[in-house]
Motif scaffolding. Structure first.
Motif, PDB file in Angstrom:
ATOM      1  N   LYS A 143     -66.536 -56.603   3.660  1.00  0.00           N
ATOM      2  CA  LYS A 143     -65.147 -56.279   3.305  1.00  0.00           C
ATOM      3  C   LYS A 143     -65.038 -54.803   2.921  1.00  0.00           C
ATOM      4  CE  LYS A 143     -62.849 -59.161   0.670  1.00  0.00           C
ATOM      5  NZ  LYS A 143     -62.592 -60.136  -0.424  1.00  0.00           N
ATOM      6  N   SER A 197     -62.422 -60.044   7.997  1.00  0.00           N
ATOM      7  CA  SER A 197     -61.499 -60.535   6.968  1.00  0.00           C
ATOM      8  C   SER A 197     -62.107 -61.698   6.182  1.00  0.00           C
ATOM      9  CB  SER A 197     -60.177 -60.975   7.613  1.00  0.00           C
ATOM     10  OG  SER A 197     -60.426 -62.010   8.571  1.00  0.00           O
ATOM     11  N   ALA A 215     -65.364 -52.748   6.146  1.00  0.00           N
ATOM     12  CA  ALA A 215     -64.142 -52.854   6.950  1.00  0.00           C
ATOM     13  C   ALA A 215     -63.022 -52.032   6.334  1.00  0.00           C
ATOM     14  CB  ALA A 215     -63.729 -54.317   7.077  1.00  0.00           C
ATOM     15  N   GLY A 216     -62.895 -52.095   5.005  1.00  0.00           N
ATOM     16  CA  GLY A 216     -61.863 -51.317   4.333  1.00  0.00           C
ATOM     17  C   GLY A 216     -62.082 -49.828   4.506  1.00  0.00           C
ATOM     18  N   SER A 263     -66.983 -50.209  15.586  1.00  0.00           N
ATOM     19  CA  SER A 263     -65.627 -50.107  15.035  1.00  0.00           C
ATOM     20  C   SER A 263     -64.965 -51.488  14.927  1.00  0.00           C
ATOM     21  CB  SER A 263     -64.766 -49.177  15.897  1.00  0.00           C
ATOM     22  OG  SER A 263     -64.579 -49.713  17.188  1.00  0.00           O
ATOM     23  N   ALA A 319     -64.080 -53.253  11.612  1.00  0.00           N
ATOM     24  CA  ALA A 319     -62.829 -53.045  10.861  1.00  0.00           C
ATOM     25  C   ALA A 319     -61.969 -54.300  10.850  1.00  0.00           C
ATOM     26  CB  ALA A 319     -62.046 -51.881  11.470  1.00  0.00           C
ATOM     27  N   THR A 320     -62.235 -55.239  11.762  1.00  0.00           N
ATOM     28  CA  THR A 320     -61.414 -56.461  11.831  1.00  0.00           C
ATOM     29  C   THR A 320     -61.890 -57.536  10.860  1.00  0.00           C
ATOM     30  OG1 THR A 320     -62.797 -57.494  13.558  1.00  0.00           O
ATOM     31  CG2 THR A 320     -61.015 -56.019  14.290  1.00  0.00           C
ATOM     32  N   ILE A 367     -63.601 -48.341   7.021  1.00  0.00           N
ATOM     33  CA  ILE A 367     -63.281 -47.939   8.402  1.00  0.00           C
ATOM     34  C   ILE A 367     -61.767 -47.838   8.578  1.00  0.00           C
ATOM     35  CG2 ILE A 367     -63.428 -48.584  10.839  1.00  0.00           C
ATOM     36  CD1 ILE A 367     -66.052 -50.042  10.166  1.00  0.00           C
ATOM     37  N   ARG A 368     -61.033 -48.840   8.044  1.00  0.00           N
ATOM     38  CA  ARG A 368     -59.569 -48.843   8.217  1.00  0.00           C
ATOM     39  C   ARG A 368     -58.916 -47.680   7.470  1.00  0.00           C
ATOM     40  NH1 ARG A 368     -60.217 -54.641   7.694  1.00  0.00           N
ATOM     41  NH2 ARG A 368     -59.790 -54.496   5.472  1.00  0.00           N
ATOM     42  N   ASN A 369     -59.388 -47.418   6.257  1.00  0.00           N
ATOM     43  CA  ASN A 369     -58.717 -46.420   5.421  1.00  0.00           C
ATOM     44  C   ASN A 369     -59.126 -44.987   5.729  1.00  0.00           C
ATOM     45  OD1 ASN A 369     -57.378 -48.467   4.067  1.00  0.00           O
ATOM     46  ND2 ASN A 369     -59.065 -48.730   2.594  1.00  0.00           N
ATOM     47  N   GLY A 401     -59.602 -43.715   8.640  1.00  0.00           N
ATOM     48  CA  GLY A 401     -58.984 -43.193   9.857  1.00  0.00           C
ATOM     49  C   GLY A 401     -59.990 -42.841  10.937  1.00  0.00           C
TER      50      GLY A 401
END
Length: 480
Positions: A133, A126, A136-137, A120, A123-124, A139-141, A143
């Motif tokens: 990318k 950048s 990560a996007g 996880s 997700a950081t 994982i973040r979107n 939820g």
């Protein structure tokens, strides 16, 4: 005071497996491993034409389907008294070998790696890598925690390592998909190949087919050599304590497999008990039912007193044996694997959580190299099958001693006048995950006992999970 920690079902495996542990002073002092369902494939084959088993037996598992098809067909060939032409054997090896490699990839990246790395953290990310990318996007979107946090533990969290491992996690999925297309070229379709029959393979193989398979194999081998093995070695370097955790009886069993045109086998058959190497003798294999939900005749009995698992307990001369890649290298006294373990202080091939992980990566390298050589044995102008009468009312017995990613595999068919009268499978996860019998704990029960537990709660113990998943459990197969 001892406490009980149960995980039911164990996640990220095939099938429903329950692990119950008793923990005292931070160490597992007793373990019980249970298969929690019954499927009945052996019984549903009764009365059918024996050739049906080549199709139906593959449905035992959604992961390791082809291996059951191969073992079943080998048993049928004994009854038909037919040997495939060399081309048929080459194609069978090309299917079986590539399948096993993809199975190992699934085990390491998708089922096992989340026990060691907190994915996880990806997700950081950048940076500028478009693939990371995108991950990560997602994982973040989405939820989702993306596997991380399932159980408290000492996970890898440094970003560079997690980014690389996460990228390989998704690349492994892509490699598996591409490899499946290579298997479908030879077997007609995947999963559950249709071209596999007693006597050989029915697929029409062209130069274009072979080139496409070779291309898939090249990509798979590149990933195995440059990602899989290095990643497995990194996990081993970061968690050296797992060379001392998860030890079984150091008693092993393996079948002969992957024999080339010159008659040389990549793996030879054998048994090791109490350090003594023996020839394998099938008559010495017994499935014990002491703690299994079956009566003495082998029929299901869900109310059997004292039983706690739907998995039977295979024994060889009364001994529980570990099967799988470590067993194959132990039986073969493999110098390369001994050298690999030697980097971490081991003087021989011994059983442990980490040796099982490394064995799968190392075996994948060996298998890819073998498949490159084996594919050169194929002759375009020669047959791939010796056809048999698929409707003949055949009578007899046949045993297919084959191999799966998880270890030695047996399909035993008894037929009378074109009908199956008895069908027996002894699969790898039955050997490893069978319950206690005659005073000896099952193989995985033995491996879990003695495991130090620092982390444990409702999500389970990450340490116990690492030991269990190092065997690549396939409960669907073991409760066939």
């Amino acid at each position: 005071m001892a406490r009980i920690l149960s995980v039911d079902p164990v996640s990220r495996i095939e099938g429903h497996l329950k692990i119950e542990t008793e923990i005292d002073s931070g160490v597992v002092t007793r373990a019980r491993v249970a298969g929690n369902m019954y499927r009945g494939f052996e019984r549903m084959l009764l009365g059918r034409h024996p050739v049906d088993s080549a199709r139906i037996a593959q449905r035992i598992c959604g992961v390791c389907h082809e291996v059951h098809g191969v073992s079943s067909v080998m048993a049928l060939e004994e009854i038909y008294k037919v040997t495939p032409p060399e081309n048929g054997l080459v194609l069978r090896d090309m299917i079986l070998g590539l399948h096993i490699v993809t199975d190992h990839l699934l085990h390491f990246y998708n089922l096992c790696l989340p026990d060691y790395a907190d994915l996880s953290v990806a997700a950081t990310y950048s940076g500028s890598d478009t693939r990371l990318k995108e991950i990560a996007g997602w994982i973040r979107n989405s939820g989702t925690g993306f596997i991380g946090g399932a159980a408290e533990g000492d996970y890898i969290k440094d970003k560079d390592a997690v980014y690389r491992l996460t990228l390989h996690y998704f690349e492994a999925l892509k490699i598996r998909s591409e490899a499946a297309s290579g298997l479908a070229l030879l077997g007609g379709k995947v999963p559950f190949i249709h071209a596999l029959l007693p006597g050989g393979i029915t697929t029409e193989i062209t130069a274009d087919t072979l080139m496409k398979y070779y291309h898939v194999l090249e990509k798979t081998a590149d990933f195995v050599n440059n990602s899989f093995l290095p990643d497995a070695l990194e996990i081993a370097r970061r968690y050296p304590q797992y060379f001392k955790i998860g030890e079984t009886y150091n008693a092993f069993y393996a079948h002969s497999s992957f024999k080339n045109a010159k008659g040389a086998s990549l793996f030879n058959a054998g048994v090791i008990i109490n350090g003594e190497r023996k020839n394998f003798d099938y008559s010495k294999v017994k499935e014990l039912l002491n703690a299994s939900f079956y009566d003495n005749s082998g029929k299901p009995d869900e109310n059997k007193k004292g039983a706690y698992s739907w998995i039977k307990a295979p024994r060889y001369e009364g001994f529980p044996l570990e099967v799988g890649p470590v067993a194959r290298f132990a039986v073969n006294n493999d110098a390369g694997f001994k050298s690999l373990l030697g980097r971490f202080g081991s003087s021989g091939v011994t059983s442990s959580t980490m040796s099982r992980i490394l064995a799968r990566a190392y075996e994948s390298v060996r298998l890819c190299n073998y498949l490159f050589e084996r594919s050169e044995d194929f002759r375009l102008d020669e047959p791939t099958i010796r056809p048999v009468d698929l409707q003949a009312p055949i009578t007899g017995q046949g045993v297919g001693f084959s191999v799966a990613a998880r270890g030695a595999l047996v399909h035993h068919i008894t037929a009378d006048k074109g009908k199956v009268t008895d069908y027996k499978m002894i699969v790898p996860s039955t050997w490893n995950f069978g319950p206690a019998a005659d005073g000896r704990a099952g193989v995985v029960e033995k491996a879990i006992t003695g495991t130090p537990v620092r982390f444990g709660g409702e999500g389970g113990s990450v340490e116990v999970g690492r030991v269990v998943r190092s065997f690549d459990p396939c409960t669907a197969c073991s409760v066939h």
